[in-house]
Design an enzyme around this catalytic site. Sequence first.
Site, mmCIF file in Angstrom:
data_model
loop_
_atom_site.group_PDB
_atom_site.id
_atom_site.type_symbol
_atom_site.label_atom_id
_atom_site.label_comp_id
_atom_site.label_asym_id
_atom_site.label_seq_id
_atom_site.Cartn_x
_atom_site.Cartn_y
_atom_site.Cartn_z
ATOM 1 N N GLU A 169 31.117 49.553 46.805
ATOM 2 C CA GLU A 169 32.106 48.957 47.707
ATOM 3 C C GLU A 169 31.453 48.079 48.763
ATOM 4 O O GLU A 169 31.962 47.014 49.095
ATOM 5 C CB GLU A 169 32.961 50.044 48.363
ATOM 6 C CG GLU A 169 33.921 50.737 47.412
ATOM 7 C CD GLU A 169 34.900 49.773 46.748
ATOM 8 O OE1 GLU A 169 35.144 48.679 47.310
ATOM 9 O OE2 GLU A 169 35.414 50.102 45.672
ATOM 10 N N CYS A 191 58.686 39.692 39.639
ATOM 11 C CA CYS A 191 57.878 39.073 40.693
ATOM 12 C C CYS A 191 58.733 38.089 41.500
ATOM 13 O O CYS A 191 59.232 37.090 40.962
ATOM 14 C CB CYS A 191 56.680 38.342 40.087
ATOM 15 S SG CYS A 191 55.708 37.423 41.310
ATOM 16 N N ASP A 215 42.976 45.217 49.904
ATOM 17 C CA ASP A 215 41.922 44.199 49.890
ATOM 18 C C ASP A 215 42.565 42.842 49.602
ATOM 19 O O ASP A 215 43.782 42.719 49.522
ATOM 20 C CB ASP A 215 40.865 44.540 48.831
ATOM 21 C CG ASP A 215 41.360 44.201 47.447
ATOM 22 O OD1 ASP A 215 42.574 44.343 47.205
ATOM 23 O OD2 ASP A 215 40.565 43.782 46.609
ATOM 24 N N CYS A 219 50.536 34.513 34.718
ATOM 25 C CA CYS A 219 51.817 35.225 34.807
ATOM 26 C C CYS A 219 52.297 35.725 33.434
ATOM 27 O O CYS A 219 52.986 36.737 33.352
ATOM 28 C CB CYS A 219 52.870 34.334 35.452
ATOM 29 S SG CYS A 219 52.457 33.857 37.157
ATOM 30 N N CYS A 227 51.254 39.219 32.896
ATOM 31 C CA CYS A 227 51.472 40.143 34.018
ATOM 32 C C CYS A 227 52.564 41.157 33.711
ATOM 33 O O CYS A 227 53.667 40.791 33.291
ATOM 34 C CB CYS A 227 51.839 39.359 35.280
ATOM 35 S SG CYS A 227 52.030 40.432 36.727
ATOM 36 N N CYS A 249 46.658 38.225 38.505
ATOM 37 C CA CYS A 249 47.302 37.560 39.641
ATOM 38 C C CYS A 249 46.227 36.931 40.524
ATOM 39 O O CYS A 249 46.073 37.255 41.695
ATOM 40 C CB CYS A 249 48.140 38.572 40.428
ATOM 41 S SG CYS A 249 49.294 37.829 41.603
ATOM 42 N N TYR A 287 39.355 48.824 54.766
ATOM 43 C CA TYR A 287 39.409 48.715 53.309
ATOM 44 C C TYR A 287 38.430 49.683 52.642
ATOM 45 O O TYR A 287 38.787 50.444 51.740
ATOM 46 C CB TYR A 287 39.124 47.279 52.821
ATOM 47 C CG TYR A 287 38.736 47.321 51.361
ATOM 48 C CD1 TYR A 287 39.704 47.544 50.386
ATOM 49 C CD2 TYR A 287 37.390 47.277 50.977
ATOM 50 C CE1 TYR A 287 39.355 47.681 49.051
ATOM 51 C CE2 TYR A 287 37.034 47.415 49.646
ATOM 52 C CZ TYR A 287 38.020 47.621 48.690
ATOM 53 O OH TYR A 287 37.663 47.783 47.390
#
Length: 291
Positions: free
Chosen positions: A37, A209, A138, A200, A203, A193, A120
């Site tokens: 991270e 959306c 994030d 799309c 997705c 995305c 985060y």
Amino acid sequence: MHEPRYAEPVLTWYAEHARDLPWRRPDASPWAVLVSEIMLQQTPVVRVLPVYEAWLTRWPTPADLAKEPPGEAVRAWGRLGYPRRALNLHASARAITERHDGVVPADYDELRALPGVGAYTAAAVASFAYRRRHAVLDTNVRRVLARVVTGVEYPSKTQTAAEIRIAESLLPEDPPVAARWSVAIMELGALVCTARTPRCADCPLVTECTWRLAGKPPYDGPPRKGQTYAGTDRQCRGSLLAVLRHAEGPVEKALLDDVWADALQRERSLAALIEDGLVDPLDDGRYALPS
DNA sequence: AACGCGTGGTC
DNA sequence: TGACCAAGCGT
């Protein structure tokens, strides 16, 4: 039990499309998750991978890194960028060793107290390493929520309280499911995305959306200033530190002078590196990574 | 709250 | 080709 909207299609999508990343494997320790991270803060996955592997091979536990001088962490950081993160990770390793018996804490506030661990990263480690229930917000998640929920192409520059409320409202109740949701929605932002050319058609949320349903209106907010780099102090600092990373030991000042022509900027940047603890000025006039 | 902080890839 | 972008943080 009724899960929040979006959870089922996103979890199903993730089960099929998740990348096999080393810090997501079952044998990845909380320390490995923390290392990943910190390295992933503003640095793409492909550049993190080799450094991450070398780092964990060399320092499989916080105590292993805590024994080293901080300069070794800076050297092993390589060209990931923002080398203060290496210093933070080293300081975190020492704090974990001294204050937490060598175990990466699972508690959000204890994580948040570690150097270089912000909102985060604390949520990510608690969630991904310990299966806790936290809103993980994030840049990927912020973009997905901006589009799917709010109906705009990009989120605001700074995080808002409204975004946090939205993220929390979408969290499944069961902590392990919430943790999986968090990594799944992040992965959706990273793979589908995306910022530039969202896919799309691939997705799982395409039918619901808000942004797509509105015809994908383009971003109309204030211009987002790009980061210039050439000629900045950042580039100068990077050049100076690279000299020290590549050197076996302390270097003469002349070696540093060689890599940046503008003396004023060079001196200012060197002073800042020293102030930040990334460079150690020795009594004999030479310079070294911090010991 | 805006800014500084590295580096490299992409279109 | 130079903006823009990439799992942010600290001040």
